[in-house]
Design an enzyme around this catalytic site. Structure first.
Site, mmCIF file in Angstrom:
data_model
loop_
_atom_site.group_PDB
_atom_site.id
_atom_site.type_symbol
_atom_site.label_atom_id
_atom_site.label_comp_id
_atom_site.label_asym_id
_atom_site.label_seq_id
_atom_site.Cartn_x
_atom_site.Cartn_y
_atom_site.Cartn_z
ATOM 1 N N GLY A 69 -49.901 30.667 25.708
ATOM 2 C CA GLY A 69 -50.773 31.108 24.636
ATOM 3 C C GLY A 69 -50.758 30.129 23.484
ATOM 4 C CB SER A 97 -43.389 35.127 28.214
ATOM 5 O OG SER A 97 -42.214 35.882 27.954
ATOM 6 C CE LYS A 116 -55.867 17.817 5.832
ATOM 7 N NZ LYS A 116 -55.250 17.669 7.178
#
Length: 505
Positions: free
Chosen positions: A19, A45, A84
């Protein structure tokens, strides 16, 4: 005319291993752009943490967000984002130096030559201000001002954001779009005896998840591309010797600045990234010149505000995977390479790899020619980023052993050619696969005190008084625009408020 029935081809099964920012960016893009043609499954996980310290981006993120269909205000509110306009480099060439690498173009160029030639000629005649005086984004950053909207100047900007919140924001969108998420740890793979391709990943609980295309977002380890498929890694630590980073979050003590701070120290540098709700801080260093304990003490002694987390240690080796695409597996983010966070390129490299994948998506099987082209483009892109990062370290006049070693080290021929070209003739360029533009190369080379010996004679064709007045008018015009901009923090507060009306710059 008689119609012909056509069979609907089966969907391509895409398995995302991991992920974090990379995995959820991949999931978001594929479900958004190819949702009718692919089935996407992401395996991660909760037991395995993500690196997640990258909190700064570059302007290309806006185009990618458009592909995802993201609402800017919703994204910024969800991730605590600020704007930014560039990066302030403090102490890089010499301990007391400071310059800004902005996202804007500096000055005005012609088809015959870039702005730096005119500026160098004017400076030689005592007619020029600082190079950054002629860049709107740089001056807005220094004044801590910002706006977007049709009534104001069009600024080139990116974002600072919370990487953990960003991944959760993308996950929520993906799960409502039909993505399948599997909680689990990958323990092994099944490979085809005939092709060597990955047929399935095997989870720790014994379950088997089959797929057609696998995206390795498993971090530095490269669980699929490295451990399973054995694709090697090219080590760049002889050019980029920093191999440690410590990250810590602190409370905010001042209004958010619209730029990242990169502050050099005797064995590397520190970052400071302002968000809406906190500040991201970190120290990057070489373990040969600074111990982990000393780095931790230095980081905690230098931060502003109260620490919200304990410092987190990251070990890394700069370099790249020899092939980003191997068989039916593509490595993204840290699994494919790492060039440290100095110019905020990590998320950009994920996004360009994903857009490259869209253009070359293997619906009808893996083409060796397509894979070769993908790998060649990926290599050229990351090597260009590598050279730009090395430039900051190599062009220095500091006296500490770490910096003296960086100044004396051999550098890639591709970078040596760029430095020689600028030193001899003030010339800079952007190749087709280069991320950084002429203005970026020029700002950093001048900021690192590389002084050209000569420049294009076209600048001498303009009478000095005309050249001087042109630069004065440009500087004054930029100053006037900046004066009309609202304060960055005030704009962010208004723009990200849940009940904010339409923005009028």
């Amino acid at each position: 005319m008689k119609g012909y029935a056509m069979d609907t081809p089966p969907k391509t099964r895409v398995i995302i291993a991991g992920g974090g920012t990379a995995g959820w960016l991949a999931a978001a893009l594929l479900t958004r752009q190819l949702g009718a043609l692919v089935d996407v499954t992401l395996i991660e996980s909760d037991e395995i943490g993500t690196v997640g310290v990258g909190e700064a981006t570059i302007p290309t993120v806006q185009a990618f967000h458009a592909l995802l269909g993201l609402d800017e205000r919703a994204f910024m509110a969800a991730t605590g984002a600020t704007f930014k306009l560039g990066i302030a480099f403090e102490g890089w060439a010499r301990p007391d130096d400071r310059y800004v690498h902005s996202f804007g173009d500096v000055g005005r160029s012609t088809w015959m030559g870039d702005f730096q030639h005119f500026w160098l000629e004017a400076r030689a005649n005592g007619l020029a201000g600082d190079f950054g005086d002629y860049c709107l984004e740089l001056q807005a950053a220094e004044a801590r001002r910002f706006t977007i909207g049709q009534q104001g100047p069009q600024l080139n900007y990116a974002y600072h954001f919370d990487a953990g919140r960003y991944a959760r924001f993308l996950r929520e969108r993906c799960e409502t779009a039909g993505l399948t998420r599997i909680e689990g740890r990958i323990a092994g793979i099944d490979r085809s005896a005939e092709t060597g391709h990955i047929d399935a990943v095997i989870l720790a609980n014994g379950s088997r998840v089959a797929g057609d295309l696998f995206l390795d977002c498993s971090g530095f380890r490269g669980l699929l591309i490295g451990d399973a498929l054995g694709v090697g890694y090219e080590d760049w630590s002889h050019w980029l010797p920093a191999n440690r980073a410590l990250a810590v979050q602190t409370t905010s003590v001042e209004p958010a600045r619209p730029y990242t701070r990169a502050i050099a120290h005797d064995a590397g540098w520190q970052w400071r990234i302002p968000l809406q709700h906190r500040v991201g801080n970190g120290i990057v260093y070489s373990s040969e010149y600074l111990s982990d304990d000393a780095a931790r003490d230095r980081l905690l002694a230098s931060v502003q505000g109260q620490p919200l987390t304990d410092p987190r240690l990251l070990r890394f080796t700069t370099g790249r995977r020899l092939r980003a695409w191997e068989g039916n597996c593509i490595a993204l983010s840290l699994a494919g390479g790492f060039v440290e966070p100095l110019e905020s390129t990590s998320i950009h490299l994920v996004m360009t790899a994903l857009t490259r994948l869209l253009r070359a998506f293997p619906f009808d099987g893996i083409s060796p020619a397509v894979v070769a082209q993908f790998n060649a483009q990926t290599r050229r892109e990351i090597e260009g980023v590598r050279d730009f990062i090395i430039l900051h370290y190599h062009l220095n006049q500091r006296s500490e052993p770490f910096w003296k070693a960086c100044a004396a080290m051999p550098i890639p021929d591709t970078l040596a050619e760029r430095i020689a070209l600028f030193a001899d003739a003030a010339q800079a360029y952007q190749s087709p696969d280069d991320l950084f533009r002429v203005s970026s190369w020029t700002q950093v080379m001048l900021g690192q005190r590389l002084e050209p010996r000569d420049w294009h004679r076209l600048a001498r064709m303009m009478p000095p008084e005309r050249l001087g007045s042109s630069l004065a008018e440009l500087k004054a015009g930029i100053a006037q625009q900046v004066d009309r901009l609202p304060a960055h923090q005030a704009f962010v507060d208004r723009y990200c408020a849940q009940d904010a009306p339409g923005v009028a710059a």
